[in-house]
Design a protein around this motif. Structure first.
Motif, mmCIF file in Angstrom:
data_model
loop_
_atom_site.group_PDB
_atom_site.id
_atom_site.type_symbol
_atom_site.label_atom_id
_atom_site.label_comp_id
_atom_site.label_asym_id
_atom_site.label_seq_id
_atom_site.Cartn_x
_atom_site.Cartn_y
_atom_site.Cartn_z
ATOM 1 N N ARG A 47 0.806 -1.196 0.050
ATOM 2 C CA ARG A 47 -0.043 -0.059 0.120
ATOM 3 C C ARG A 47 0.681 1.147 0.002
ATOM 4 N NH1 ARG A 47 -4.779 -1.332 4.074
ATOM 5 N NH2 ARG A 47 -5.760 -3.070 2.924
ATOM 6 N N GLN A 48 2.079 1.073 0.086
ATOM 7 C CA GLN A 48 3.131 2.158 0.145
ATOM 8 C C GLN A 48 3.145 2.865 -1.453
ATOM 9 O OE1 GLN A 48 3.546 3.202 3.181
ATOM 10 N NE2 GLN A 48 2.265 1.208 3.491
ATOM 11 N N LYS A 49 3.602 4.293 -1.244
ATOM 12 C CA LYS A 49 3.775 4.892 -2.549
ATOM 13 C C LYS A 49 5.044 4.203 -3.239
ATOM 14 C CE LYS A 49 1.583 9.357 -1.103
ATOM 15 N NZ LYS A 49 2.066 10.859 -0.833
ATOM 16 N N HIS A 51 8.508 4.557 -5.309
ATOM 17 C CA HIS A 51 9.882 5.278 -4.848
ATOM 18 C C HIS A 51 10.271 5.632 -3.382
ATOM 19 C CE1 HIS A 51 9.576 5.497 -9.211
ATOM 20 N NE2 HIS A 51 10.852 5.865 -9.332
ATOM 21 N N THR A 52 9.552 4.838 -2.477
ATOM 22 C CA THR A 52 9.826 5.012 -1.225
ATOM 23 C C THR A 52 10.761 3.947 -0.634
ATOM 24 O OG1 THR A 52 7.681 4.099 -0.698
ATOM 25 C CG2 THR A 52 7.753 6.456 -0.800
ATOM 26 N N ILE A 53 11.252 4.232 0.584
ATOM 27 C CA ILE A 53 12.236 3.119 1.157
ATOM 28 C C ILE A 53 11.475 2.899 2.698
ATOM 29 C CG2 ILE A 53 14.324 2.698 2.145
ATOM 30 C CD1 ILE A 53 15.366 4.603 -0.100
ATOM 31 N N HIS A 54 11.680 1.802 3.279
ATOM 32 C CA HIS A 54 10.950 1.451 4.102
ATOM 33 C C HIS A 54 11.939 0.219 5.147
ATOM 34 C CE1 HIS A 54 7.240 2.988 2.699
ATOM 35 N NE2 HIS A 54 7.668 2.705 1.762
ATOM 36 N N LEU A 55 11.984 0.697 6.281
ATOM 37 C CA LEU A 55 12.931 -0.025 7.357
ATOM 38 C C LEU A 55 11.979 -1.095 8.021
ATOM 39 C CD1 LEU A 55 15.564 -0.553 9.192
ATOM 40 C CD2 LEU A 55 14.571 1.152 10.460
ATOM 41 N N GLY A 56 12.487 -2.267 8.001
ATOM 42 C CA GLY A 56 11.746 -3.641 8.571
ATOM 43 C C GLY A 56 12.647 -4.735 8.742
ATOM 44 N N VAL A 70 13.673 -1.731 2.431
ATOM 45 C CA VAL A 70 12.930 -2.148 1.164
ATOM 46 C C VAL A 70 12.770 -0.730 0.260
ATOM 47 C CG1 VAL A 70 11.193 -3.393 0.195
ATOM 48 C CG2 VAL A 70 12.285 -4.229 2.200
ATOM 49 N N SER A 71 13.110 -0.894 -0.715
ATOM 50 C CA SER A 71 12.712 0.215 -1.807
ATOM 51 C C SER A 71 11.788 -0.353 -2.824
ATOM 52 C CB SER A 71 13.956 0.747 -2.763
ATOM 53 O OG SER A 71 14.950 1.022 -1.897
ATOM 54 N N ILE A 72 10.605 0.470 -2.943
ATOM 55 C CA ILE A 72 9.402 -0.029 -3.755
ATOM 56 C C ILE A 72 9.271 0.887 -5.283
ATOM 57 C CG2 ILE A 72 7.742 1.348 -2.305
ATOM 58 C CD1 ILE A 72 5.812 -0.919 -2.993
ATOM 59 N N PHE A 73 9.005 0.252 -6.093
ATOM 60 C CA PHE A 73 8.889 1.078 -7.432
ATOM 61 C C PHE A 73 7.707 0.280 -7.922
ATOM 62 C CE2 PHE A 73 13.695 0.779 -6.406
ATOM 63 C CZ PHE A 73 13.893 2.004 -6.681
#
Length: 463
Positions: A47-49, A51-56, A70-73
């Motif tokens: 559900r994330q936008k 070109h955003t990066i997330h810690l987990g 994790v980077s999401i495209f």
């Protein structure tokens, strides 16, 4: 050639390091990775936008494999033009393999060599020449090769080819249209404008073809053979040029029994220096083989440094040296030959002046004392035409492109002949189609699965 599978590979070099990046690409990339990622902020990854990066954490059932970024495209807004996830984990080889094996179990497959860039090409993110430039950029080991690869990856070369191809295609369509009205004897294509275009295309093609001589040298380095009699200081010179003890140095003549090669960067250009066995008459079988290899290396070299021991030169040996220089120049007339006198620190001033007057353009140095080494390096740079590089002109480095350009020029010259001799439109149209075909081969507008397979097989896995 391309499938709808979701692929995974390590995008950083294999082995342990501070971090590693695992790349996942394909229509199911986000769907596969989302359940395996537990965000620190409790957000669901899918559900994330973009070109955003997330810690987990990456989770295998309830087992935590690693804390990651994790980077999401999403959509087509990625390198490959399809949904992509990049996992930055700690660089332990165990962690890397655990995450990759988990992704394989959940529906990914291992990427083939160059498959990420192949997908970028298939999805229109890069043309074929830009895709090939990616491999050149990864392999670049000098300022010049890096500059050329960056220019090509930004589309400098392909844009030039595309513009010419579009103009030629426009005239081709007009000539093809004339064939439909052959009975009316009309001309839709202005022949004078067409001649100007063909002349322009010819000039550009010749310039690009000529640039390959420089481009190939910049990409692969310039082989320089260091030759001369035994014990004149060839190995000492190689060590001085490399600034390290690469070759064995000894007072015993014939120490170097084989060729020794190493590469250095001078002024952004790679030079591959070859220290060869000393040239002399010998009954030693092994040394004779080394001397034979010396002549083979002279054949392969683009520049030859002929080294002499200046304190040992006599009136008689100077005559022999001139004869030897003449033989090499006669045998290799197109090969630049630099005559270098070593150990000049042991000469008197009058001896130095006499040596300069006897042998034209002789270069004086002392490899042991590091005198004249920088001047020799500058002299070597003179053999590389870096003017085009400094002016940011397009330079061809790829053999496949060079071959396609030669074929394009051949067809364009046929079109030129047709225009000059008043050849019928239907015959000219055949040559124009062939020229367009070879232009298209460069950018990938015309390509075969075999060609693509051959190009991308040379890429590293993960790119």
């Amino acid at each position: 050639m391309i499938s709808q599978d979701t692929i995974v590979a390590l995008a950083t070099p294999s082995g342990a390091g501070a971090i590693a990046v695992i790349r996942v690409s394909g229509k199911d990339a986000i769907a596969i990775c989302s359940p395996l990622f537990r965000s620190i902020s409790k957000k669901e990854l899918s559900r994330q936008k973009s070109h955003t990066i997330h810690l987990g954490h990456i989770i295998d059932e309830e087992r935590i494999l690693d804390e990651v970024l994790v980077s999401i495209f999403k959509g087509t807004n990625s390198y490959t033009g399809e949904p992509t996830i990049e996992i930055s984990c700690h660089g332990s080889t165990y962690i890397q393999q655990e995450i990759i094996q988990l992704l394989l179990r959940k529906g990914c497959r291992m990427a083939n060599a160059g498959e990420f860039t192949l997908r970028a090409f298939i999805n229109g993110k890069l043309d074929l020449s830009q895709a090939e430039a990616v491999a050149d950029l990864i392999a670049s080991d000098s300022e010049a090769s890096h500059q050329i690869a960056m220019q090509q990856m930004r589309g400098g070369f392909s844009n030039e080819i595309k513009k010419l191809r579009d103009e030629l295609l426009n005239f081709a369509s007009l000539i093809e249209l004339e064939l439909d009205f052959a009975e009316e004897d009309v001309e839709f294509a202005d022949r004078s404008q067409f001649k100007d275009l063909i002349s322009r295309i010819t000039n550009v093609l010749k310039r690009l073809i000529d640039s390959f001589a420089v481009g190939n040298v910049i990409k692969n380095g310039i082989p320089v053979a260091i030759v001369g009699e035994p014990n004149v200081g060839k190995s000492t010179l190689l060590n001085a040029l490399l600034n390290e003890e690469r070759a064995i140095v000894s007072d015993i003549a014939g120490t170097t029994r084989d060729t020794i090669e190493d590469e250095i960067n001078i002024g952004g250009i790679g030079f591959r220096f070859i220290d060869t066995a000393g040239i002399r008459d010998t009954k030693d079988v092994i040394e004779s083989i080394g001397i034979q290899k010396t002549f083979e290396k002279i054949e392969q070299a683009q520049v030859v440094i002929y080294l002499v021991d200046s304190p040992m030169l006599t009136t008689e040996s100077l005559l022999e040296l001139k004869t030897e220089i003449g033989k090499i120049k006669n045998k290799y007339p197109q090969k630049p030959l630099i005559i270098v006198a070593n150990k000049v620190d042991k000469l008197q001033e009058d001896q130095t002046l006499a040596l300069k007057s006897e042998i034209e353009n002789i270069h004086l140095l002392s490899a042991k004392q590091n005198i004249g080494i920088e001047e020799l390096q500058n002299k070597l740079l003179e053999f590389v035409n870096t003017g085009a590089l400094r002016n940011n002109e397009t330079i061809v480095t790829n053999t496949r492109h060079y071959d396609a350009l030669l074929k394009s020029l051949e067809e364009i010259q046929k079109v030129q002949y047709g225009l000059d001799s008043g050849l019928s439109g239907d015959l000219m149209a055949i040559d124009i189609r062939q020229a367009l075909y070879h232009f298209g081969e460069i950018t990938g507008e015309i390509s075969s699965d075999d060609l693509l397979g051959n190009i991308f097989a040379n890429f590293c896995i993960g790119k």
